[in-house]
Scaffold this active site. Structure first.
Site, PDB file in Angstrom:
ATOM      1  N   LYS A 174       0.861  -1.193   0.000  1.00  0.00           N
ATOM      2  CA  LYS A 174       0.000   0.000   0.000  1.00  0.00           C
ATOM      3  C   LYS A 174       0.894   1.240   0.000  1.00  0.00           C
ATOM      4  O   LYS A 174       1.461   1.618   1.022  1.00  0.00           O
ATOM      5  CB  LYS A 174      -0.919   0.039   1.232  1.00  0.00           C
ATOM      6  CG  LYS A 174      -2.010   1.107   1.047  1.00  0.00           C
ATOM      7  CD  LYS A 174      -2.467   1.785   2.310  1.00  0.00           C
ATOM      8  CE  LYS A 174      -1.740   3.031   2.644  1.00  0.00           C
ATOM      9  NZ  LYS A 174      -1.843   4.182   1.729  1.00  0.00           N
ATOM     10  N   GLY A 227       7.046   5.775   7.742  1.00  0.00           N
ATOM     11  CA  GLY A 227       6.158   6.938   7.801  1.00  0.00           C
ATOM     12  C   GLY A 227       6.319   7.672   9.113  1.00  0.00           C
ATOM     13  O   GLY A 227       7.384   7.621   9.742  1.00  0.00           O
ATOM     14  N   GLU A 247       9.959   2.354  10.426  1.00  0.00           N
ATOM     15  CA  GLU A 247      10.995   3.331  10.051  1.00  0.00           C
ATOM     16  C   GLU A 247      10.336   4.701  10.128  1.00  0.00           C
ATOM     17  O   GLU A 247       9.538   5.066   9.257  1.00  0.00           O
ATOM     18  CB  GLU A 247      11.489   3.065   8.617  1.00  0.00           C
ATOM     19  CG  GLU A 247      12.229   1.754   8.445  1.00  0.00           C
ATOM     20  CD  GLU A 247      13.662   1.791   8.969  1.00  0.00           C
ATOM     21  OE1 GLU A 247      14.145   2.880   9.345  1.00  0.00           O
ATOM     22  OE2 GLU A 247      14.282   0.719   9.015  1.00  0.00           O
ATOM     23  N   CYS A 281      13.644  11.719   5.934  1.00  0.00           N
ATOM     24  CA  CYS A 281      13.621  11.408   7.374  1.00  0.00           C
ATOM     25  C   CYS A 281      14.943  11.733   8.043  1.00  0.00           C
ATOM     26  O   CYS A 281      14.991  11.882   9.264  1.00  0.00           O
ATOM     27  CB  CYS A 281      13.254   9.944   7.581  1.00  0.00           C
ATOM     28  SG  CYS A 281      14.208   8.861   6.526  1.00  0.00           S
ATOM     29  N   GLU A 375      10.107  17.073  14.315  1.00  0.00           N
ATOM     30  CA  GLU A 375      10.633  16.859  12.959  1.00  0.00           C
ATOM     31  C   GLU A 375       9.968  17.880  12.036  1.00  0.00           C
ATOM     32  O   GLU A 375       8.752  17.831  11.842  1.00  0.00           O
ATOM     33  CB  GLU A 375      10.279  15.443  12.501  1.00  0.00           C
ATOM     34  CG  GLU A 375      10.753  15.150  11.093  1.00  0.00           C
ATOM     35  CD  GLU A 375      10.298  13.789  10.585  1.00  0.00           C
ATOM     36  OE1 GLU A 375       9.161  13.367  10.896  1.00  0.00           O
ATOM     37  OE2 GLU A 375      11.078  13.165   9.851  1.00  0.00           O
TER      38      GLU A 375
END
Ligand code: NAP
Length: 474
Positions: A174, A227, A247, A281, A375
Site C-alpha cells: 500500500k 512513515g 521506520e 527522514c 521533525e
C-alpha cells in the site's frame, strides 16, 4: 492516464476514483481506484496462495527474478524519474538518483537471496542435548504487508518489496495515496520480470481504511512500515501478534567541531537540509556549531542555501521543488513564524509561494521550539551556538528521536567520543546524517522506530528461525 490495482497478477478495478496530481502544476497526472475491503481481502488471499509458491521457489530463481527487475528498472530510469518528479515534486536530478538507488536495492536483494544462511547448533553443550545434532535455518514468514510514505515513492517501496521477495515471501503493498503512480510502474516491472501471480499485490487507498485493514489482518505475518511516528504508534496498537518494523522520523543533528572544513560542511549541509524540500527522514535540521566558527560557518551556510535553485522539479537546473502539498508548506511556514515570535531570526528564506517553501536558515532558536524539538520535514535548518564539543553532543542527544546524526571533525578522539555518546541508529562521520548506502543497516532508536532495513537486515526480520534437533541413534 488510468491505472488499476494489481491483485493475483491481474489489473483490476476498485471503488472510488483517486486523482493523482502534479505537485508543481496541480494538473491531474493519473487516476486510479481506491481499494475497498473486498479488494484488500482478495489481495491477501492471493498473497497467501503465492506465499507457498515463493517459499518453494529455488533461491537462484528468486535471485534471477530480482536481478531481472533491477535491469528493467534501469532501462526505464527516465520514465520512472519523471513520474517521481511529477507526483512527489522531487527535483528531476534527485529523482534519477532515487531510480539508481532502487536498481541497487534490487541488485543487492538478488545477491542476498542466495545467502540466507542458518547455523549448526552444538546441542551437546547442554547435558540434555547429548546425542542430538542441531541446526537452524531461516524460513519466509509468509505474507508481508508493506506500507510506504510519499517522499521516496520508488526506493522505499524497493526496500520493502525486494527483501520480502528475496526471502521467499509474498507482498501486499500500500503506497502513499499522494504518490501511488511510481508503485504502479514498479509493479508492472515486477510482472514483466516474471514474478508469479500474487507474489506482489498493489492496493491503493487511505491509510485509515486500506492501511488498517492490512495491518490488523491475521493473514499478515509481518508489517513493514515507513512513515510518521503517529501512524507508527497506531500500527503497533492494532497489529496484534505479528512482526512489525517501523521506520519513522527524526530531527537530525549535525555536530560541527572548529577543526572541520567549513566550506565543505556548508555545502553538504545545504544539500542535506533542502534536498527533496527537506522531506527526508534524515534531513539536516539542527546544526550545532562551536562559538569559534559559528559566524564564519553561518555566513557560508547562508550563501550555500541561497545558491539552491528553487522551482519546477522537471527543470534540470532545479534543486528544490514544491512540498508534497500546500498544507505542508503552510505548516512549515507556521512553525517558522512561531519560532520568530519566540525570538528566532531568519538568516535567509522564510518565504512561501503556494506549495513551494524556500530554503531557510534560522538562528537564535530555543530547544523547546517546534523547529528544533519536532521533525520539521521541510527545507528549514537551525544553526545553534554551543560552548564546546561535549555541549554539542549533549544537545544533539537531547531529543525523542534517534535515526542518524552527522559529525564533522578531524580529531580522532572527538570521533570516538561522538560515536560512544550519540544514541542514534547511525552516526555519520565527516558527512551529514543524510548519508545512506542501501545495503547498510538503517533504522532508528527511540521514537525513530523499531527494527532495521538495508536488504540483509530486512530479510532477517522477514524470516522466522526454524530450529531442528535430530536425535542420533547410536
Ligand atoms: P504517514 O502520513 O505516516 O504515511 C505513511 C504511510 O502510512 C502512507 O501510505 C499512509 O497512507 C499510511 N497510513 C496513514 N495512516 C495509516 C494507518 N492508520 N494505518 C496504516 N497506514 C496508514 O507519513 P508520510 O507523510 O507519508 O511520510 C512522512 C514521514 O515518514 C516522516 O515522519 C518521515 O520522517 C518518515 N519517513 C521515515 C523514513 C525512515 O526510513 N525512517 C523514510 C522516509 C520517511 P496515506 O498516504 O493514505 O495517508
Amino acid at each position: 492516464m488510468e491505472f488499476k490495482l494489481l491483485i493475483n497478477g491481474k489489473w483490476v478495478a476498485g471503488g472510488d476514483i483517486l486523482e493523482v496530481r502534479s505537485k508543481y502544476t496541480g494538473e491531474v497526472i493519473g487516476v486510479l481506484p481506491s481499494a475497498r475491503h473486498e479488494e484488500v481481502d482478495a489481495a491477501l488471499r492471493a498473497a497467501e496462495d503465492a506465499a507457498s509458491v515463493m517459499a518453494s521457489m529455488a533461491a537462484h530463481k528468486r535471485s534471477a527474478l530480482l536481478a531481472r527487475t533491477a535491469v528493467l528498472i534501469a532501462e526505464k530510469t527516465e520514465d520512472l524519474a519523471r513520474t517521481i518528479a511529477a507526483e512527489a515534486g522531487k527535483a528531476l536530478k534527485y529523482a534519477r538518483l532515487e531510480v539508481d538507488r532502487a536498481v541497487n536495492t534490487f541488485t543487492v536483494a538478488a545477491e542476498e537471496a542466495k545467502r540466507i544462511h542458518g547455523e549448526t547448533v552444538p546441542l551437546d553443550a547442554a547435558s540434555s542435548g547429548e546425542g542430538y545434532f542441531g541446526y537452524f535455518a531461516r524460513r519466509p514468514v509468509g505474507v508481508v504487508a508493506a506500507i510506504s510514505p510519499f517522499n521516496f515513492p520508488l526506493n522505499l517501496v524497493a526496500h520493502k518489496v525486494a527483501p520480502a521477495l528475496a526471502a521467499g515471501n509474498a507482498v501486499v503493498l500500500k503506497p502513499a495515496t499522494s504518490t501511488p503512480l511510481t508503485a504502479v510502474e514498479l509493479c508492472r516491472i515486477l510482472m514483466e520480470a516474471g514474478m508469479p501471480p500474487g507474489a506482489v499485490n498493489l492496493v491503493v487507498g487511505p491509510g485509515a481504511t486500506v492501511g488498517e485493514w492490512l495491518v490488523s489482518d491475521p493473514r499478515v505475518a509481518k508489517v513493514t512500515f515507513t512513515g510518521s511516528p503517529a501512524v507508527g504508534k497506531r500500527i503497533m496498537e492494532i497489529a496484534g501478534i505479528k512482526r512489525v518494523t517501523l521506520e519513522l522520523g527524526n530531527n537530525s543533528p549535525v555536530i560541527l567541531a572548529p577543526d572541520a572544513d567549513l566550506d565543505y560542511v556548508a555545502k553538504r549541509c545545504a544539500l542535506g537540509a533542502y534536498y527533496n524540500s527537506g522531506q527526508v527522514c534524515i534531513s539536516v535540521q539542527r546544526i550545532y556549531s562551536q562559538q569559534a566558527v559559528y559566524e564564519p560557518f553561518l555566513e557560508k551556510f547562508v550563501r550555500a542555501s541561497e545558491a539552491m535553485v528553487v522551482g519546477d522539479p522537471l527543470d534540470e537546473r532545479v534543486d528544490v521543488g514544491p512540498m508534497i502539498d500546500i498544507g505542508e508548506a503552510e505548516r512549515v511556514a507556521s512553525w517558522v513564524t512561531e519560532a520568530q515570535v519566540g525570538g528566532a531570526q531568519v538568516a535567509t528564506g522564510g518565504k512561501r509561494d503556494g506549495g513551494v517553501y524556500w530554503p531557510t536558515v534560522l538562528t537564535s532558536v530555543q530547544p523547546d521550539m517546534k523547529v528544533v524539538a519536532e521533525e520539521i520535514f521541510g527545507p528549514v535548518a537551525s544553526v545553534i551556538q554551543c560552548e564546546h564539543f561535549e555541549d554539542a553532543l549533549r544537545q544533539a542527544n537531547d531529543t525523542a528521536y534517534g535515526l542518524q546524526a552527522g559529525v564533522f571533525t578531524r580529531d580522532v578522539n572527538r570521533v570516538f567520543q561522538a560515536i560512544r555518546q550519540l544514541n542514534f541508529g547511525g552516526v555519520i562521520i565527516n558527512d551529514t546524517p543524510v548519508f545512506r548506502a542501501d545495503h547498510m543497516p538503517y533504522g532508528g532508536n527511540r521514537k525513530s522506530g523499531v527494527g532495521r532495513e538495508g536488504v540483509r537486515f530486512a530479510i532477517e526480520d522477514m524470516t522466522n528461525i526454524q530450529m531442528v534437533a535430530i536425535r542420533l541413534e547410536s
